[in-house]
Design an enzyme around this catalytic site. Sequence first.
Site, PDB file in Angstrom:
ATOM      1  NE  ARG A  31      -2.904   0.421   3.391  1.00 40.17           N
ATOM      2  CZ  ARG A  31      -2.237   0.804   4.479  1.00 40.17           C
ATOM      3  NH1 ARG A  31      -1.578   1.951   4.485  1.00 40.17           N
ATOM      4  NH2 ARG A  31      -2.209   0.049   5.547  1.00 40.17           N
ATOM      5  CE1 TYR A  54     -17.208   9.344 -17.613  1.00 41.29           C
ATOM      6  CE2 TYR A  54     -15.728   9.685 -15.758  1.00 41.29           C
ATOM      7  CZ  TYR A  54     -16.656   8.907 -16.440  1.00 41.29           C
ATOM      8  OH  TYR A  54     -17.028   7.690 -15.927  1.00 41.29           O
ATOM      9  CG  ASP A  93      -9.354  14.316 -17.435  1.00 42.48           C
ATOM     10  OD1 ASP A  93      -8.596  13.653 -18.159  1.00 42.48           O
ATOM     11  OD2 ASP A  93     -10.432  13.881 -17.001  1.00 42.48           O
ATOM     12  CE  LYS A 112     -11.867   6.254 -20.534  1.00 39.44           C
ATOM     13  NZ  LYS A 112     -11.800   6.375 -19.096  1.00 39.44           N
TER      14      LYS A 112
END
Length: 448
Positions: A87, A139, A213, A238
């Site tokens: 982590r 988005y 973004d 993506k």
Amino acid sequence: MSTPNSDSPAAQAAKKVFSRLDLDGHHLPPSPAPSSPHNGGRRYALATELVYTETKDQYGASSIPIYQSATFKQSSSNGGSEYDYTRSGNPTRTHLERHLAKIMNANRCLSVSSGMGALDVITRLLKPGDEVITGDDLYGGTNRLLTYLKNNQGVVVHHVDTTNVESVRQIITPKTAMVLLETPTNPLIKICDIPTIARITHEANEKAVVVVDNTMLSPMLFNPLDVGADIVYESGTKYLSGHHDIMAGVIAVNDTELGDKMFFTINATGCGLSPNDSFLLMRGVKTLAIRMEKQQANAQRIAEFLESHGFKVRYPGLKSHPQYDLHWSMARGAGAVLSFETGDVALSERIVEAARLWGISVSFGCVNSLISMPCRMSHASIDAKTRAERQMPEDIIRLCVGIEDADDLIDDLSRALVQAGAVTLTIDGFHANTAEGAAAETTAAPIA
Ligand SMILES: Cc1ncc(COP(=O)(O)O)c(C=O)c1O
Ligand SMILES: N[C@@H](CCSC[C@H](N)C(=O)O)C(=O)O
């Protein structure tokens, strides 16, 4: 059908980026990217740097191993080892993050479990009372998270037309903590002037951070940190990974304090990218240049095909895009997402459902071509009233272009358009059943 103009800024810029892919190996100019302890100092063209990595693996493995371990043994009770718990850090993830920092022109890159995870980490920099300025075309998931913060965390969110610099300038106050931008926007493919908005934001309020973004363009086509952004994030689901087989998010910064704060959140909440997904993202990134080159070339052909038959197409590779010059002043390519309107929701539905090669799916940036109706799919979480206020056409169809043969893609789209009744066949070809379509030249080959 119109042919691409080889002297257009789009064509010139594409040549500039992709001629560096020519494998003659003799004249690769040195990369202009800054060198830093984290990015290892970029030396080659981006296409080269994407595949060029140095691993310190003890066996000389040419691909970073997947360190599938939650824990790491320590040399003493005081710790003393580089890693203790996945982590907090993992060698596969570190390797990926150093590589991404290099290609994103950043001092530091952080990788998390999704694009939305990245935005969650970024927005945890905000506190109640802070104001966020963002776009009116975003988005759907981004809009949803911002709405949650507004309704539950006391953050004030202003949605303005960020394609108009003045709308942003007028609303900046000392309380503005973040300006959050997409370019091109999803799904209306509008362009924001990142350098100017970054400058006016910092001039008006030096504490405000400008967040971009960059999912639509990827570091292959745009590096917002180079033009004034403070934080860049992308959905690694993506283009970066490119195959729709993982979810990932990446965050890039130059400011050490911002990087440390966001690393704290990742460690505290446990959203760091898993070793296996870090490996897959690393593998995907290596082919980004070649995928993007093909996807863009295909997208340009599809956009020209649709436009020449009278559809209203939104794509920054087309000169008809109202912000064509602005886009090309910032970016090195138009990307591979475009949208077009039919004027009729039922007609759009028939087109989408008639397509065979184009998969009906959300998302973009993978090797397969996809078709969708954003108002019902990726942006369905924005309610109909808000969509109408923000002038989102319900009939809009989004195309996310892959690496298939462009003629096959055009044939399949043509067939879907005919089957849906979106075009009228004439002796010479066909044109869209829209006002623009009736006026458009009908020079395409007839459909068999
Ligand atoms: C522009 C944009 N940003 C961020 C995201 C979020 O990414 P992810 O799906 O990886 O959470 C998406 C899509 O989901 C997107 O289209
Ligand atoms: N059901 C999902 C939809 C994801 S949309 C993915 C992508 N960003 C796109 O634009 O297609 C959700 O509600 O988040």
